[in-house]
Design a protein around this motif. Sequence first.
Motif, PDB file in Angstrom:
ATOM      1  N   TRP A  92     -11.462 -10.472  -2.920  1.00  0.00           N
ATOM      2  CA  TRP A  92     -12.690  -9.872  -3.429  1.00  0.00           C
ATOM      3  C   TRP A  92     -13.910 -10.727  -3.130  1.00  0.00           C
ATOM      4  O   TRP A  92     -15.015 -10.201  -2.962  1.00  0.00           O
TER       5      TRP A  92
ATOM      6  N   ARG B 156      -8.848   5.689   0.095  1.00  0.00           N
ATOM      7  CA  ARG B 156     -10.007   6.578  -0.034  1.00  0.00           C
ATOM      8  C   ARG B 156      -9.642   7.910  -0.688  1.00  0.00           C
ATOM      9  O   ARG B 156     -10.271   8.942  -0.433  1.00  0.00           O
TER      10      ARG B 156
ATOM     11  N   GLN C 220       0.837  -1.209   0.000  1.00  0.00           N
ATOM     12  CA  GLN C 220       0.000   0.000   0.000  1.00  0.00           C
ATOM     13  C   GLN C 220       0.875   1.264   0.000  1.00  0.00           C
ATOM     14  O   GLN C 220       0.581   2.244   0.676  1.00  0.00           O
TER      15      GLN C 220
ATOM     16  N   GLU D 183      -5.710   1.250  -7.689  1.00  0.00           N
ATOM     17  CA  GLU D 183      -6.175   0.327  -6.652  1.00  0.00           C
ATOM     18  C   GLU D 183      -5.793   0.838  -5.253  1.00  0.00           C
ATOM     19  O   GLU D 183      -6.634   0.902  -4.345  1.00  0.00           O
ATOM     20  N   VAL D 184      -4.543   1.221  -5.098  1.00  0.00           N
ATOM     21  CA  VAL D 184      -4.080   1.672  -3.787  1.00  0.00           C
ATOM     22  C   VAL D 184      -4.703   3.014  -3.415  1.00  0.00           C
ATOM     23  O   VAL D 184      -5.093   3.227  -2.254  1.00  0.00           O
TER      24      VAL D 184
ATOM     25  N   TRP E 147      -3.961  -4.420   2.466  1.00  0.00           N
ATOM     26  CA  TRP E 147      -5.402  -4.181   2.411  1.00  0.00           C
ATOM     27  C   TRP E 147      -6.191  -5.428   2.794  1.00  0.00           C
ATOM     28  O   TRP E 147      -7.233  -5.328   3.440  1.00  0.00           O
TER      29      TRP E 147
ATOM     30  N   SER F 178      -7.471   8.118  -7.537  1.00  0.00           N
ATOM     31  CA  SER F 178      -7.731   6.795  -8.098  1.00  0.00           C
ATOM     32  C   SER F 178      -8.297   6.905  -9.502  1.00  0.00           C
ATOM     33  O   SER F 178      -7.861   6.193 -10.430  1.00  0.00           O
TER      34      SER F 178
ATOM     35  N   GLN G   5      -6.233  -5.548   6.508  1.00  0.00           N
ATOM     36  CA  GLN G   5      -7.133  -4.502   7.004  1.00  0.00           C
ATOM     37  C   GLN G   5      -8.594  -4.919   6.888  1.00  0.00           C
ATOM     38  O   GLN G   5      -9.390  -4.721   7.816  1.00  0.00           O
ATOM     39  N   GLN G   6      -8.942  -5.514   5.757  1.00  0.00           N
ATOM     40  CA  GLN G   6     -10.333  -5.931   5.542  1.00  0.00           C
ATOM     41  C   GLN G   6     -10.720  -7.090   6.465  1.00  0.00           C
ATOM     42  O   GLN G   6     -11.853  -7.165   6.937  1.00  0.00           O
TER      43      GLN G   6
ATOM     44  N   GLU H 162      -8.009   2.279  -2.084  1.00  0.00           N
ATOM     45  CA  GLU H 162      -7.917   1.689  -0.747  1.00  0.00           C
ATOM     46  C   GLU H 162      -7.700   2.768   0.319  1.00  0.00           C
ATOM     47  O   GLU H 162      -8.206   2.655   1.444  1.00  0.00           O
TER      48      GLU H 162
END
Length: 231
Positions: free
Chosen positions: A190, A76, A32, A70-71, A220, A81, A223-224, A74
């Motif tokens: 995903w 926000r 990340q 993508e990062v 990520w 992005s 984190q998820q 992630e």
Amino acid sequence: MRRRASGFLIAVVFTAAAVAGVVHARRARDAQDRAALEAEAAQAAAGAAQVPQNAHAQYESALVYSYLAEVAAELRELPASRQAAEAGIAAAERAVALKPDSAEFHRLLGALYGQAIAANLAAALKYGRKSLEALDRAAALDPKSSDVYLSRGVGKYYLPAALGGGPDAALEELRRAIELNPKSDQAYLWMGLALRKANRHAEARQALERAVALNPQRVWARQQLEKTPGR
């Protein structure tokens, strides 16, 4: 003859550098590390500009921009992005134009259209149909590609149900991706997100745990997993 040999040598040197750059970019994606990805994207874009007729150079540039998009998502940072996704779209469109029979080139283009939608849902009207068409073309060219079904799943995760998306549609594609490649950490990641979106939290945790086990470096995914309830 010398000019032709010189051009060939430049292409060989660039290809080797591009491959190394993609490896570094993938590691930065996992970590990340947006700053590192921005540097890799700028370098890949500059290299691709030197060989505009080299389809693989355009593809490598588009791929690094996809990691950057993508990062940024992630983190926000959605305007960043979308900017990265649209830069990648331009490169991927060039790659497809140069080599229209490449399933992977169409897959990446479709994935980038989807990333532009994820960063701004208003873009679904602009890119939604294009994403589905590019990914359908990729599947037609290579029906055994796990990455094609992964990208279709991610795209449908973000795409509104009215346009053929939603968690159930995404899960169907992601299950196929895992069937084709049981070691795809991205597909499990995903799948976990889609299951969580469908409020199937216990199953989501199982999928995310598998994603982390397959790729412990993916920040990520960890984190998820941490933010997903057990039931």
